[in-house]
Design an enzyme around this catalytic site. Structure first.
Site, PDB file in Angstrom:
ATOM      1  CD  GLU A  22       7.818  -7.561  -3.998  1.00  0.00           C
ATOM      2  OE1 GLU A  22       7.309  -8.570  -4.439  1.00  0.00           O
ATOM      3  OE2 GLU A  22       7.176  -6.493  -3.433  1.00  0.00           O
ATOM      4  CB  CYS A  53       1.043   2.148  -6.004  1.00  0.00           C
ATOM      5  SG  CYS A  53       1.541   3.052  -7.244  1.00  0.00           S
TER       6      CYS A  53
HETATM    7  N1  SAH Z   1       7.023   6.211   0.454  1.00  0.00           N
HETATM    8  C1  SAH Z   1       6.770   6.753  -0.748  1.00  0.00           C
HETATM    9  C2  SAH Z   1       7.207   6.046  -2.009  1.00  0.00           C
HETATM   10  C3  SAH Z   1       6.634   4.658  -2.146  1.00  0.00           C
HETATM   11  S1  SAH Z   1       4.860   4.377  -2.292  1.00  0.00           S
HETATM   12  C4  SAH Z   1       5.431   7.455  -0.872  1.00  0.00           C
HETATM   13  O1  SAH Z   1       4.607   7.067  -0.107  1.00  0.00           O
HETATM   14  O2  SAH Z   1       5.308   8.570  -1.757  1.00  0.00           O
HETATM   15  C5  SAH Z   1       4.311   5.047  -3.900  1.00  0.00           C
HETATM   16  C6  SAH Z   1       2.967   5.467  -4.231  1.00  0.00           C
HETATM   17  O3  SAH Z   1       2.068   4.446  -4.000  1.00  0.00           O
HETATM   18  C7  SAH Z   1       2.443   6.556  -3.113  1.00  0.00           C
HETATM   19  O4  SAH Z   1       1.866   7.595  -3.794  1.00  0.00           O
HETATM   20  C8  SAH Z   1       1.653   5.642  -2.210  1.00  0.00           C
HETATM   21  O5  SAH Z   1       0.789   6.737  -1.460  1.00  0.00           O
HETATM   22  C9  SAH Z   1       1.002   4.915  -3.240  1.00  0.00           C
HETATM   23  N2  SAH Z   1       0.181   3.565  -2.540  1.00  0.00           N
HETATM   24  C10 SAH Z   1       0.371   2.996  -1.581  1.00  0.00           C
HETATM   25  N3  SAH Z   1      -0.264   2.191  -1.118  1.00  0.00           N
HETATM   26  C11 SAH Z   1      -1.125   2.161  -2.340  1.00  0.00           C
HETATM   27  C12 SAH Z   1      -2.361   1.531  -2.661  1.00  0.00           C
HETATM   28  N4  SAH Z   1      -2.711   0.389  -1.793  1.00  0.00           N
HETATM   29  N5  SAH Z   1      -3.088   1.842  -3.681  1.00  0.00           N
HETATM   30  C13 SAH Z   1      -2.546   2.738  -4.287  1.00  0.00           C
HETATM   31  N6  SAH Z   1      -1.496   3.588  -4.051  1.00  0.00           N
HETATM   32  C14 SAH Z   1      -0.913   3.148  -3.044  1.00  0.00           C
END
Ligand code: SAH
Ligand code: SF4
Length: 349
Positions: A87, A332
Site C-alpha cells: 500500500e 501509520c
Molecule cells: N518500519 C519503519 C517505518 C514504517 S512504520 C518504522 O517502524 O519506523 C511508520 C511509523 O508508524 C513508525 O514510526 C511506527 O512506529 C509508526 N506506527 C506503527 N504503528 C502505529 C500505530 N498503531 N499508531 C501510530 N503509529 C504507528
C-alpha cells in the site's frame, strides 16, 4: 521478467549499448519509464529496441489496482508482478504533496502496536518496485518527471527500510539522481525502527535524507516491551547512531513517539526529556492509531497537550503529528497484511 525500473541509469545505458543500440536510446527509454509509460505508448523508439526491451524488461513495475479516497488522504493498492500487494498513501499539504510508500511486503520487526508486521515478512521490495510506487502515483496525478505531482516521499508504509538496505539505498539514489527523479534529499524521509549499525552505514552514504527514528519509549525496559528490535539495538546505541547521523549529514534527526498508556505517564515523559534534552532533535508525537488485532489505544486530547507542554518547557522540541488517513486505514501502523494477502491470493489464481 526483469524490471526496467530496477536498472539505474548506467545499468540502463549498458543494457542498451550491449545490444548494439546507440547510447541515446537509453535517454529515450529513461524518459519513457519516468513517465510511467509502456513501450507501446511511446513513438520515438524504433521497433527493434521496443521488441528487445519488451521481451526482457517489464516497463511498469507495479499496477494501482484500487484507490480508496478518504477525507484528507488517498490510499492505493499496488499489485506486484508476483501477485503480492503493498500500500501507499498520498497526502496533499499546502507545502506540496507527500507520498508514503512501502519498502517490504509485511515486516519482521514485530512491534506490538503495528498492523504491518502481523504476518511477518513476506519479501523485500526491489528498488524498481519502490520507484514504481512513486512513478505510478505521480503519473496518476498528472505529474511528469520535471513537473512532479509527488513532492515529498516518506518511507513509512509497510516494512522496515533498513532491513532491505541495499534495495532501499539504490532506490534513494535513483530518486536523487538528476537523470532519475532529481529529488532534493530533504524532500525524502526514511523512518526506521532503529537498526543502529544500518543507521551509521546510511550516514556514511552521505545521501542526506531526513532520518526519522521510531523511539516510542526512552527506557530499554519499556521500549523492548513495545519493540522487540530494542533487545539487540538498545536505546543508548540508538541515540549514538542518531548523533552520528546528525554529525555526518547535518540533518536534525526526528524521533517518532506514538502515545499509548504504557509510554505516556509522568515518569516516561521525564525519561524522554532526560534522553533528548540538549540534542539537536525533534519529537514527532503521534496519537497511537487503534489497531484492533493489537488492542492498544491512544490518549485523550488533554493529556497529549500536557505532554507537549512539558516537553517544550523542558527545551525538547515536540509537536503532534496530525494523523491523516485514519478513516481509510491508511494511517501509520494501520497498513495491514491480512486483507492484502487475501487479495494477493485472488490475483495469483
Ligand atoms: N518500519 C519503519 C517505518 C514504517 S512504520 C518504522 O517502524 O519506523 C511508520 C511509523 O508508524 C513508525 O514510526 C511506527 O512506529 C509508526 N506506527 C506503527 N504503528 C502505529 C500505530 N498503531 N499508531 C501510530 N503509529 C504507528
Ligand atoms: Fe515494522 Fe515499522 Fe511496523 Fe515495527 S512499526 S512492525 S518496524 S513497519
Amino acid at each position: 521478467m526483469k524490471l526496467l525500473h530496477d536498472l539505474d541509469f548506467n545499468e540502463l545505458t549498458n543494457a542498451v549499448t550491449e545490444e548494439g543500440f546507440p547510447r541515446y536510446r537509453a535517454e529515450q527509454l529513461n524518459d519513457m519509464r519516468l513517465r510511467y509509460r509502456d513501450y507501446s505508448e511511446t513513438n520515438n523508439l524504433p521497433k527493434a529496441v521496443k521488441e528487445y526491451f519488451s521481451e526482457h524488461f517489464r516497463s511498469r513495475s507495479v499496477e494501482i489496482i484500487e484507490t480508496v479516497k478518504g477525507k484528507d488522504a488517498e490510499k492505493y493498492l499496488f499489485l506486484l508482478e508476483d501477485g503480492n500487494i503493498v500500500e501507499g498513501v498520498f497526502m496533499p499539504h499546502d507545502y506540496g504533496n507527500s507520498l508514503c510508500i512501502s519498502t517490504q511486503v509485511g515486516c519482521r520487526m514485530g512491534c506490538v502496536f503495528c498492523a504491518s508486521g502481523l504476518n511477518g515478512l513476506i519479501r523485500n521490495l526491489t528498488s524498481g518496485e519502490m520507484l514504481g510506487e512513486v512513478l505510478a502515483v505521480n503519473a496518476l496525478h498528472g505529474g511528469t518527471p520535471a513537473e512532479r505531482a509527488v513532492n515529498n516521499i516518506v518511507l513509512m508504509g509497510s516494512g522496515e527500510p533498513l532491513d532491505n538496505y541495499d534495495n532501499v539505498v539504490k532506490f534513494l539514489k535513483m530518486l536523487i539522481d538528476p537523470r532519475g527523479l532529481n529529488f532534493g534529499a530533504r524532500s525524502i524521509a526514511l523512518s526506521t525502527s532503529g537498526l543502529t549499525e544500518k543507521i551509521k552505514r546510511l550516514a556514511d552514504e552521505k545521501l542526506g535524507v531526513v532520518l526519522s527514528v521510531s523511539l516510542h519509549a526512552a527506557s530499554d525496559e519499556k521500549r523492548s516491551a513495545l519493540m522487540p528490535v530494542n533487545r539487540s539495538n538498545p536505546v543508548s546505541e540508538l541515540i549514538s547512531s542518531a548523533d552520528y547521523y546528525f554529525k555526518k549529514t547535518g540533518r536534525r534527526v526526528i524521533f517518532e513517539y506514538a502515545l499509548t498508556e504504557s509510554n505516556s505517564d509522568d515518569a516516561s515523559v521525564a525519561e524522554l526529556i532526560k534522553l533528548l534534552k540538549g540534542r539537536c532533535a525533534h519529537v514527532n508525537l503521534i496519537n497511537l492509531n487503534y489497531v484492533k488485532e493489537r488492542g492498544l489505544k491512544g490518549l485523550g486530547r488533554r493529556r497529549i497537550e500536557e505532554i507537549i507542554k512539558r516537553l517544550n518547557e523542558a527545551g525538547v522540541s515536540a509537536t503532534l503529528r496530525r494523523s491523516m488517513g485514519n478513516d481509510i486505514e491508511g494511517a501509520c501502523g494501520q497498513l495491514r497484511n491480512k486483507y492484502l494477502s487475501e487479495k494477493s491470493e485472488e490475483n495469483r489464481q
